[in-house]
Design an enzyme around this catalytic site. Sequence first.
Site, PDB file in Angstrom:
ATOM      1  N   ASP A  26      21.088  35.918  57.329  1.00  0.00           N
ATOM      2  CA  ASP A  26      22.132  34.908  57.007  1.00  0.00           C
ATOM      3  C   ASP A  26      23.196  34.832  58.458  1.00  0.00           C
ATOM      4  O   ASP A  26      23.571  35.418  58.196  1.00  0.00           O
ATOM      5  CB  ASP A  26      22.877  35.165  56.433  1.00  0.00           C
ATOM      6  CG  ASP A  26      23.762  34.630  54.896  1.00  0.00           C
ATOM      7  OD1 ASP A  26      23.932  33.821  55.698  1.00  0.00           O
ATOM      8  OD2 ASP A  26      24.205  35.319  54.230  1.00  0.00           O
ATOM      9  N   ASP A  27      22.912  33.343  58.299  1.00  0.00           N
ATOM     10  CA  ASP A  27      24.078  33.022  59.671  1.00  0.00           C
ATOM     11  C   ASP A  27      23.645  33.076  61.059  1.00  0.00           C
ATOM     12  O   ASP A  27      24.203  32.898  61.994  1.00  0.00           O
ATOM     13  CB  ASP A  27      25.714  33.118  59.353  1.00  0.00           C
ATOM     14  CG  ASP A  27      25.738  32.822  58.308  1.00  0.00           C
ATOM     15  OD1 ASP A  27      25.725  31.977  57.493  1.00  0.00           O
ATOM     16  OD2 ASP A  27      27.467  33.436  57.824  1.00  0.00           O
ATOM     17  N   CYS A  62      24.733  28.298  53.542  1.00  0.00           N
ATOM     18  CA  CYS A  62      23.674  29.552  51.918  1.00  0.00           C
ATOM     19  C   CYS A  62      22.584  29.031  50.954  1.00  0.00           C
ATOM     20  O   CYS A  62      22.014  28.743  50.556  1.00  0.00           O
ATOM     21  CB  CYS A  62      24.951  30.453  51.897  1.00  0.00           C
ATOM     22  SG  CYS A  62      25.170  31.360  53.160  1.00  0.00           S
ATOM     23  N   LYS A 104      20.653  39.081  49.066  1.00  0.00           N
ATOM     24  CA  LYS A 104      21.576  38.050  48.715  1.00  0.00           C
ATOM     25  C   LYS A 104      20.916  36.388  47.544  1.00  0.00           C
ATOM     26  O   LYS A 104      19.896  36.079  47.788  1.00  0.00           O
ATOM     27  CB  LYS A 104      22.202  37.347  49.810  1.00  0.00           C
ATOM     28  CG  LYS A 104      22.960  36.712  49.564  1.00  0.00           C
ATOM     29  CD  LYS A 104      24.186  36.602  50.952  1.00  0.00           C
ATOM     30  CE  LYS A 104      24.446  34.413  50.729  1.00  0.00           C
ATOM     31  NZ  LYS A 104      25.296  34.055  52.104  1.00  0.00           N
ATOM     32  N   HIS A 126      22.726  34.628  45.533  1.00  0.00           N
ATOM     33  CA  HIS A 126      23.762  33.011  46.415  1.00  0.00           C
ATOM     34  C   HIS A 126      23.245  32.130  45.260  1.00  0.00           C
ATOM     35  O   HIS A 126      23.503  30.354  45.793  1.00  0.00           O
ATOM     36  CB  HIS A 126      24.433  32.672  47.389  1.00  0.00           C
ATOM     37  CG  HIS A 126      25.430  32.190  47.540  1.00  0.00           C
ATOM     38  ND1 HIS A 126      25.596  31.680  48.892  1.00  0.00           N
ATOM     39  CD2 HIS A 126      26.367  31.460  46.299  1.00  0.00           C
ATOM     40  CE1 HIS A 126      26.921  31.731  48.328  1.00  0.00           C
ATOM     41  NE2 HIS A 126      27.757  31.370  47.286  1.00  0.00           N
ATOM     42  N   HIS A 139      25.450  37.646  58.427  1.00  0.00           N
ATOM     43  CA  HIS A 139      27.227  36.793  57.749  1.00  0.00           C
ATOM     44  C   HIS A 139      28.041  37.934  57.469  1.00  0.00           C
ATOM     45  O   HIS A 139      28.095  39.186  58.195  1.00  0.00           O
ATOM     46  CB  HIS A 139      26.752  36.916  56.077  1.00  0.00           C
ATOM     47  CG  HIS A 139      27.697  35.437  55.523  1.00  0.00           C
ATOM     48  ND1 HIS A 139      29.034  35.798  54.951  1.00  0.00           N
ATOM     49  CD2 HIS A 139      27.957  34.459  54.806  1.00  0.00           C
ATOM     50  CE1 HIS A 139      29.600  34.931  54.755  1.00  0.00           C
ATOM     51  NE2 HIS A 139      28.778  33.859  54.289  1.00  0.00           N
ATOM     52  N   ASP A 184      18.895  30.842  57.384  1.00  0.00           N
ATOM     53  CA  ASP A 184      19.795  30.141  55.802  1.00  0.00           C
ATOM     54  C   ASP A 184      20.190  29.018  56.650  1.00  0.00           C
ATOM     55  O   ASP A 184      20.498  27.836  56.291  1.00  0.00           O
ATOM     56  CB  ASP A 184      20.099  30.855  55.096  1.00  0.00           C
ATOM     57  CG  ASP A 184      21.417  31.404  55.853  1.00  0.00           C
ATOM     58  OD1 ASP A 184      21.630  31.535  56.968  1.00  0.00           O
ATOM     59  OD2 ASP A 184      22.344  31.468  54.837  1.00  0.00           O
ATOM     60  N   ASN A 185      20.760  28.601  58.354  1.00  0.00           N
ATOM     61  CA  ASN A 185      21.436  28.141  58.542  1.00  0.00           C
ATOM     62  C   ASN A 185      22.165  28.264  60.005  1.00  0.00           C
ATOM     63  O   ASN A 185      21.422  29.507  60.309  1.00  0.00           O
ATOM     64  CB  ASN A 185      22.987  27.724  57.623  1.00  0.00           C
ATOM     65  CG  ASN A 185      24.124  28.546  56.983  1.00  0.00           C
ATOM     66  OD1 ASN A 185      23.666  28.736  56.028  1.00  0.00           O
ATOM     67  ND2 ASN A 185      24.298  29.642  58.233  1.00  0.00           N
ATOM     68  N   LYS A 193      27.153  26.435  61.781  1.00  0.00           N
ATOM     69  CA  LYS A 193      27.465  26.226  60.666  1.00  0.00           C
ATOM     70  C   LYS A 193      28.278  25.758  59.740  1.00  0.00           C
ATOM     71  O   LYS A 193      29.440  24.666  60.348  1.00  0.00           O
ATOM     72  CB  LYS A 193      27.181  27.940  60.173  1.00  0.00           C
ATOM     73  CG  LYS A 193      27.552  28.059  58.359  1.00  0.00           C
ATOM     74  CD  LYS A 193      27.866  29.443  58.575  1.00  0.00           C
ATOM     75  CE  LYS A 193      27.836  29.461  56.241  1.00  0.00           C
ATOM     76  NZ  LYS A 193      28.854  31.146  56.535  1.00  0.00           N
TER      77      LYS A 193
END
Length: 572
Positions: free
Chosen positions: A60-61, A98, A152, A154, A245, A303-304, A321
């Site tokens: 994540d991130d 996300c 996660k 989301h 994240h 994810d990004n 992001k």
Amino acid sequence: MLAGGLLAGFSVLSLFTYGYLAWDAAAGDPESAGATAKFEEGPEAEPAPSPPHLIFILADDQGFRDVGYHGSEIRTPTLDKLAAEGVKLENYYVQPMCTPSRSQFITGRYQIHTGLQHSVIRPTQPNCLPLDNVTLPQKLKEAGYSTHMVGKWHLGFYRKECMPTQRGFDTFFGSLLGSGDYYTHYKCDSPRMCGYDLYENDNAAWDHDNGMYSTQMYTQRVQQILASHNPRKPIFLYIAYQAVHSPLQAPGKYYERYRSINNINRRRYAAMLACLDEAINNVTLALKRYGYYNNSIIIYSSDNGGQPTAGGNNWPLRGSKGTYWEGGIRAVGFVHSPLLKNKGCVCKELIHITDWFPTLIMLAEGQIDEDTELDGYDVWETISEGRRSPRMDILHNIDPIYTKAKNGSWAAGFGLWNTAIQSAIRVNHWKLLTGNPGYSDWVPPQSFSNAGPSRWHNERVSWTAGKTVWLFNITADPYERVDLSSKYPEVVKQLLRRLSQFNKTAVPVRYPPKDPRSNPNFNGGVWGPWFKENEKKKKPSKNKADTKQNKNKNKKKPDRRKGHSLRCFAGG
């Protein structure tokens, strides 16, 4: 299946001006991961010829630069080793946030085809991945797989039907929201709107409210799943780590090796990534120990892009992001598997996160219905054998409700497109952006040399007033430094036409206002489903309830791909 169209007749810019960076692989210090990065062999079950175990790990991130083999000062020996022995994906794209990336991974469809074009799903919104979308775990279950998700979600939870166990997963252990405390697993969306967010299947996992750091807790659960499953039966594991994240939190021991980083956010981020790298090592060891590894495919993806204000770095890419510059959508990714025909390779073919849906189903020997409209392609031969990618374009997105660019117009779009609308598309070497693409600085590593946040070293760009169209040759100029929109107006027109074609297939945006019933205080202090089916059908007898009834009617219907008006998308 719906496949992206190919634009012909492009006058391609010479590729000799720029090239890809040649990153030196960072020397991995085994001790820097907390546990050895040398994967020790364990007892192996006799590998079945097919189907393979599928392990999809989503960070994540994580910034594009934030992996050892991209030159980061943060040591990631596990990721470096797995990638070096597998296939590095160096032309791999995700979405800038996300929810969009997760929805496209699990459906194989662009945001414009699920109604999730705008932002992310907020905790208080009566919204989720539309229930009429078939998901990847559902298709893998049909193919005989055991399906498990850890981490996660989301993708919405306002009604029980939106929960992971109702969307194809046999088990779920993790969080429903986009972020939260790594130790307490609490999340505040606003003052007096706070709740617990850790689930075991469909219920709050109060038994796990023991202050364990989520990266380690999720890894422990993965180990338990692997230990209890029969490795002769295929398994799909979707491991969606919370790290890296914000909030920036990590166990104390991981800070020790990064004391030299003065910027506190970068130091915390480095500690989180070091813990994540160790977690991936432990997952790999478990796959070996319990007899899965020889017949497994491990896919790793962010994810990004990274968020510089939260410690992430995408250098040398532009942006961050939440933007459609390369720094927001070009991701760290690789495939590691004994089943790869070509190992130790770099894949520069175009691949998108939607491609995992058909790719994994085909690997599982599953079936994709003929009437299923996908935006992804089966790219296994591209990855495993080095063949050309079937993908020639990517619709990065069309967001008709994002803040409009003040000077955008139909005239600026040659009458083909309203350039006030935020959109981005890639076709072959070309990338076109319109509207407001987002924060556009290049953030070099030197930006993190100070104790506090600093933009002193950032490279900033002041665009000519009124600019709402950009064109880049990404193959020649992966860092988006030379805008070619004025030099190649015919290419601009062709990409604008392609945007318009995509837009005709879009469904209305799903982005409802917050629902006060979502407050965890009404649900035992837990974030969770609040929408009740019987409330939807209830017919109040008093006029004062009419407004509330109408709101419920608006919330109950998932989007359908019929009856939408094109003017809602291409207008302004």
